[in-house]
Write a protein that holds these residues in place. Structure first.
Motif, PDB file in Angstrom:
ATOM      1  N   SER A   1      58.374  27.441  82.775  1.00  0.00           N
ATOM      2  CA  SER A   1      59.193  27.984  82.360  1.00  0.00           C
ATOM      3  C   SER A   1      58.102  29.824  82.273  1.00  0.00           C
ATOM      4  N   PHE A   2      56.793  29.510  81.909  1.00  0.00           N
ATOM      5  CA  PHE A   2      56.335  30.239  82.233  1.00  0.00           C
ATOM      6  C   PHE A   2      55.360  30.660  83.510  1.00  0.00           C
ATOM      7  N   THR A   3      55.267  31.850  83.647  1.00  0.00           N
ATOM      8  CA  THR A   3      54.766  32.521  84.967  1.00  0.00           C
ATOM      9  C   THR A   3      53.927  33.743  84.234  1.00  0.00           C
ATOM     10  N   LEU A   4      53.222  33.837  85.788  1.00  0.00           N
ATOM     11  CA  LEU A   4      51.650  35.203  85.573  1.00  0.00           C
ATOM     12  C   LEU A   4      52.213  36.365  84.922  1.00  0.00           C
ATOM     13  N   SER A   5      53.817  37.125  85.182  1.00  0.00           N
ATOM     14  CA  SER A   5      54.150  37.668  84.663  1.00  0.00           C
ATOM     15  C   SER A   5      54.808  37.978  82.909  1.00  0.00           C
ATOM     16  N   ARG A   6      55.439  36.214  83.153  1.00  0.00           N
ATOM     17  CA  ARG A   6      55.974  36.185  81.993  1.00  0.00           C
ATOM     18  C   ARG A   6      54.906  35.413  81.178  1.00  0.00           C
TER      19      ARG A   6
ATOM     20  N   LEU B   1      52.148  26.859 100.978  1.00  0.00           N
ATOM     21  CA  LEU B   1      52.225  27.811 102.875  1.00  0.00           C
ATOM     22  C   LEU B   1      53.806  26.814 102.798  1.00  0.00           C
ATOM     23  N   GLU B   2      53.218  25.382 102.945  1.00  0.00           N
ATOM     24  CA  GLU B   2      53.882  24.231 103.989  1.00  0.00           C
ATOM     25  C   GLU B   2      55.409  24.742 103.231  1.00  0.00           C
ATOM     26  N   GLY B   3      55.573  24.225 102.133  1.00  0.00           N
ATOM     27  CA  GLY B   3      56.976  24.561 101.147  1.00  0.00           C
ATOM     28  C   GLY B   3      57.355  25.917 101.647  1.00  0.00           C
ATOM     29  N   LEU B   4      57.309  26.761 101.745  1.00  0.00           N
ATOM     30  CA  LEU B   4      57.157  28.064 101.747  1.00  0.00           C
ATOM     31  C   LEU B   4      57.853  28.525 103.203  1.00  0.00           C
TER      32      LEU B   4
ATOM     33  N   ALA C   1      57.566  34.644  94.541  1.00  0.00           N
ATOM     34  CA  ALA C   1      56.757  33.194  93.397  1.00  0.00           C
ATOM     35  C   ALA C   1      55.927  32.830  94.249  1.00  0.00           C
ATOM     36  N   ALA C   2      55.991  32.166  95.124  1.00  0.00           N
ATOM     37  CA  ALA C   2      55.286  31.354  96.608  1.00  0.00           C
ATOM     38  C   ALA C   2      53.803  32.060  95.968  1.00  0.00           C
ATOM     39  N   ALA C   3      53.362  32.913  96.404  1.00  0.00           N
ATOM     40  CA  ALA C   3      52.260  33.801  96.260  1.00  0.00           C
ATOM     41  C   ALA C   3      51.880  33.473  94.283  1.00  0.00           C
ATOM     42  N   GLU C   4      52.637  33.722  93.481  1.00  0.00           N
ATOM     43  CA  GLU C   4      51.816  33.477  92.286  1.00  0.00           C
ATOM     44  C   GLU C   4      52.204  31.594  92.137  1.00  0.00           C
ATOM     45  N   GLN C   5      52.739  30.989  92.670  1.00  0.00           N
ATOM     46  CA  GLN C   5      51.929  29.580  92.888  1.00  0.00           C
ATOM     47  C   GLN C   5      50.924  29.520  93.033  1.00  0.00           C
ATOM     48  N   ALA C   6      50.437  30.405  94.164  1.00  0.00           N
ATOM     49  CA  ALA C   6      48.878  29.694  94.760  1.00  0.00           C
ATOM     50  C   ALA C   6      47.391  30.431  94.095  1.00  0.00           C
ATOM     51  N   THR C   7      48.417  32.276  93.102  1.00  0.00           N
ATOM     52  CA  THR C   7      47.246  32.209  92.572  1.00  0.00           C
ATOM     53  C   THR C   7      47.276  31.398  90.980  1.00  0.00           C
ATOM     54  N   ARG C   8      48.092  30.869  90.659  1.00  0.00           N
ATOM     55  CA  ARG C   8      48.075  30.094  89.342  1.00  0.00           C
ATOM     56  C   ARG C   8      47.520  28.339  89.748  1.00  0.00           C
TER      57      ARG C   8
END
Length: 281
Positions: free
Chosen positions: A47-52, A118-121, A266-273
């Protein structure tokens, strides 16, 4: 933790119905019984994200769909075990996670870490997904997951492209002021009739990209090609690269691009995390 009746899923011996598999969940080894409570815990952590980064219990309930009592009980236990930390009436991912996560990426290359993203996107959109980095005033493709369509844009790892044309370049300029200043002070070569060669217009588009959090362009570098890109950040909150989707405009229509904005961001945020990054302040 123990429970009985309909909420016996959080007891190792409880639960009579097979658990629903979460997206991205790995298959268990044969004969191993799933612990449903772990899926619930993952749901809360997801549920937690970089923006929340901090959420109230009601926000966690809305994000997960779990009953209020379930959220209260699991959050209380997660706080006690340092999976979560309290921050007033909110909770956030526990600082202890940084300690646990430190060995996860040790010795691994950043590009290998983000490759599954990248592959998932690529699989979700059907189009080529790339990661561009800034190198000596140009954008360079450093990783990609290529489309399986026969008709595709030519792209390869190591390809060098100008910053002023295309969505990935726009993202790099939006989050790297020095690169933007250098590009805007140079001659903007016209690659197609749609390439922006007016520095003031390009500056306005770069500023809009920063406000939107992504860029979308068509026909700027190649006629009949469309792309969209979003930023990936490192541990200092600096731009690590631009994650993008691209393909021929006959497939990558404006409607599809609009539908792909959220999955891309969302994928960019996942990569960042995954690389231990954070959003810029």
């Amino acid at each position: 933790m123990t429970a009985s009746g309909p909420e016996a899923w959080d007891d190792e011996e409880g639960g009579t119905e097979p658990p629903a598999r979460r997206d991205g969940a790995r298959e268990l080894s044969g004969g191993v019984k799933p612990l449903l409570v772990l899926g619930k815990i993952r749901g809360i952590l997801d549920s937690f994200t970089l923006s929340r980064p901090a959420l109230t219990l009601s926000e966690i309930r809305a994000a997960t769909g779990y009953p209020t009592s379930t959220v209260q009980r699991l959050v209380a236990n997660l706080v006690a075990e340092e999976f979560l930390d309290r921050e007033g009436d909110r909770v956030r991912i526990g600082v202890k996670f940084a300690y646990w996560a430190a060995p996860a990426t040790r010795g691994l290359d950043e590009l290998e870490i983000v490759k599954p993203v990248l592959e998932g996107l690529r699989d979700a959109t059907g189009e080529t997904v790339t990661l561009f980095r800034l190198e000596e005033g140009f954008r360079v493709c450093v990783a990609m997951a290529e489309t399986r369509h026969g008709l595709r844009r030519e792209m390869h790892v190591g390809k060098i492209l100008p910053l002023h044309a295309g969505s990935a370049g726009r993202v790099i300029m939006a989050w790297n002021p020095e690169a933007a200043a250098a590009a805007l002070s140079a001659t903007l070569e016209r690659l197609t009739e749609h390439t922006i060669t007016d520095p003031a217009k390009l500056r306005a588009d770069v500023d809009q990209t920063r406000r939107d959090g992504y860029a979308m362009t068509s026909d700027e570098r190649d006629e009949g090609a469309t792309g969209l890109a979003a930023p990936v950040f490192d541990s200092m909150g600096d731009l690590m690269g631009a994650l993008g989707i691209s393909g021929p405009s006959l497939r990558v229509t404006p409607e599809k691009c609009r539908a792909w904005i959220d999955p891309l961001v969302a994928a960019a945020e996942q990569a960042t995390r995954l690389i231990g990054g954070r959003l810029p302040r």
